[in-house]
Design an enzyme around this catalytic site. Sequence first.
Site, mmCIF file in Angstrom:
data_model
loop_
_atom_site.group_PDB
_atom_site.id
_atom_site.type_symbol
_atom_site.label_atom_id
_atom_site.label_comp_id
_atom_site.label_asym_id
_atom_site.label_seq_id
_atom_site.Cartn_x
_atom_site.Cartn_y
_atom_site.Cartn_z
ATOM 1 N N ARG A 151 15.939 -26.362 18.393
ATOM 2 C CA ARG A 151 15.071 -27.145 19.271
ATOM 3 C C ARG A 151 14.829 -28.532 18.692
ATOM 4 N NH1 ARG A 151 13.928 -24.701 24.228
ATOM 5 N NH2 ARG A 151 12.373 -26.362 24.331
ATOM 6 N N VAL A 152 14.711 -29.500 19.571
ATOM 7 C CA VAL A 152 14.373 -30.844 19.119
ATOM 8 C C VAL A 152 12.939 -31.204 19.511
ATOM 9 C CG1 VAL A 152 16.739 -31.677 19.114
ATOM 10 C CG2 VAL A 152 15.396 -31.853 21.208
ATOM 11 N N ASP A 153 12.256 -30.272 20.186
ATOM 12 C CA ASP A 153 10.870 -30.545 20.568
ATOM 13 C C ASP A 153 9.922 -29.706 19.707
ATOM 14 O OD1 ASP A 153 11.383 -28.026 21.512
ATOM 15 O OD2 ASP A 153 11.189 -28.540 23.626
ATOM 16 N N ASP A 154 8.664 -29.659 20.089
ATOM 17 C CA ASP A 154 7.693 -28.933 19.273
ATOM 18 C C ASP A 154 7.646 -27.455 19.621
ATOM 19 O OD1 ASP A 154 6.979 -31.123 17.783
ATOM 20 O OD2 ASP A 154 5.568 -31.816 19.307
ATOM 21 N N VAL A 155 8.811 -26.882 19.741
ATOM 22 C CA VAL A 155 8.892 -25.452 20.011
ATOM 23 C C VAL A 155 9.646 -24.851 18.836
ATOM 24 C CG1 VAL A 155 9.912 -23.708 21.529
ATOM 25 C CG2 VAL A 155 8.861 -25.736 22.519
#
Length: 695
Positions: free
Chosen positions: A563-567
Amino acid sequence: LKTTKNHLRHVDSMSTLPSRAGKITGLNAVILGEALASEEDDLVFPNDEFVRQALVPSPKKYLEMYKRSIEDPAGFWSDVASQFYWKRRWAESVVSENFDVRNGSVKIEWFKGGITNICYNCLDRNVESGNADKIAIYWEPNEPGSQDSLTYSQLLQRVCQLANYLKDKGVRKGDAIVIYLPMLMELPIAMLACARIGAVHSVVFAGFSADSLAQRIVDCKPKVVITCNAVKRGSKVIPLKDIVDASLIESAKNGVSVDVCLTYENESAMKRESTKWQVGRDVWWQDVVPKYPTTCEVEWVDAEDPLFLLYTSGSTGKPKGVLHTTGGYMVYTATTFKYAFDYKPSDIYWCTADCGWITGHSYVTYGPMLNGATVVIFEGAPNYPDPGRSWDIVDKFKVTIFYTAPTLVRSLMRDGDEYVTRYSRKSLRVLGSVGEPINPSAWRWFFNVVGDSRCPISDTWWQTETGGFMITPLPGAWPQKPGSATFPFFGVQPVIVDEKGAEIEGECSGYLCVKSSWPGAFRTLYGDHERYETTYFKPFPGYYFSGDGCSRDKDGYYWLTGRVDDVINVSGHRIGTAEVESALVSHPQCAEAAVVGFEHEVKGQGIYAFVTLVDGVPYSEELRKSLILTVRNQIGAFAAPDKIHWAPGLPKTRSGKIMRRILRKIASRQLDELGDTSTLADPSVVEQLIELADR
Ligand code: 6R9
């Protein structure tokens, strides 16, 4: 069209795939392990015997089908859809979409105007076509030694009885039902019963806490909650009904009251006498459902009528209600299941996922049953009574297709080969992996030890949002590369874009997006279409943004990088860092929290929490435990932080944004790679954090 052409070019590179060298013979699968330049050059060929019987036996065949699916999606998918029962065929346009936010609201429709029912296609259609006595479900309980099963016609009868009960309670088309059940046969029965009468199910994983369950109940306002009194996982009894009771109190405080709580008595875990009961609201499943007729009229629905809601984590604290509709999802899950596992009617299929996650929706229930498959459902834990349990089950039911998550592979790998090799596993022919990237060493172990170097591995990349497989091997069609999900499924056009959203061609890395829709795509976030557009369609206009990083190698293979997001992805479970943070800060002694993922040997990623305490509160072991307990209670045990790092302050920019990049480096102890800290409001906090690293 330009991107389509580019994409077909990437795929065309497959026709020049390295071919099997003549000198390497005599092995079932040939592994070019030794003088590898890199992982990219590590090719594992399917054996001849497998290729001979494969549904898609060559890159050429795949290319033919793939090209048609991209150049003529309407033709390709309507041919597939015609294999199902439609009360009325869809209108002229098979697909109608606006995928580009710049042209107005995002809208996806497949087979609109077509009238069908997915439960009918899973059950009645199979019963009527000669599979009435075929086993639909083998059920393996937590305790070894017994089993249960249902044929397709028995399953249909059970589903009809529950559907009739729900109708009697006033449940109508479009009403929501929350299902909070462990892996009993009653879980798919409940899903299918909802689908039969057009009710929208929302399954909540039975590891979620009362608070998380309440949050979902408040959001979708179900007419009925379906649960059981308790479940045994390993040697532990979990009183599920108590959790539901607490969640219903909480929901009522938020203005949502539920009239009926249908409770299955899971006798082996808890007797009904020991179950707390609210007369008037609570009903024992066994007391009412079997009294209803075993046939039930189908509620015919439009292809675009909602089938289910499934809440998943995003980058804010509030879970997103991913909404899937009926027709496209049906066609897509059935087709992906068939091709990615090279499914044959004689297969016995076992997916270890829980129906509380998307994998259990698409690949325990709908995809396999639409194909008339025999599915194994396991109530328990894979390491109980010992780490050989999975292979015991494989031998017991002669499982041919085994689909699991890398976290299980890694944990079994750690327990040692002898737990595997003491079982035959001769029935296995295809293995599958999902949930997170599978590291090449785990892939190899899965392939060599579990599959005796005989079974191709389908490493399927997809998401709750995508409904079904997006990038996946088709076993037998091409050589695999351990750790790569290989190539796109029919109808899927992956693109890799840079920060600015420009498509990059050839060998590259960047953000993984998808160009134009596929039938299984989710249609909205329940009650929040704006968040749907903002999260998935605005970051890179014109594309669906997956949230994953990805690279493509010289042969066109795709490699997912996380993941590249805050997940974060813990044991294949998707968790938003914001959800864990908001649970932590609800603790009266916690002033602030920042959560990041860190590499974890078994779980893939672990949860690392930086916690700032309220002024004057001292650190203590007791407080650490109490913080962890808060997260367990609010979200569920699977979201409990692995590490609490005391933080007198957090590294913030002058505008108050926490610099997670720095926290990730501290969490992974890459202390000499902290990068530029000069833009921090107070750079000295970083030193303090390093000092406290092992406290
Ligand atoms: C099906 C499912 C989705 C996220 C996804 C990605 C990760 C899933 C993967 C994989 C690499 C694979 N993911 N399968 N990463 N290789 N084969 O897991 O859905 O719970 O929504 O998670 O899981 O990061 O974005 P979901």
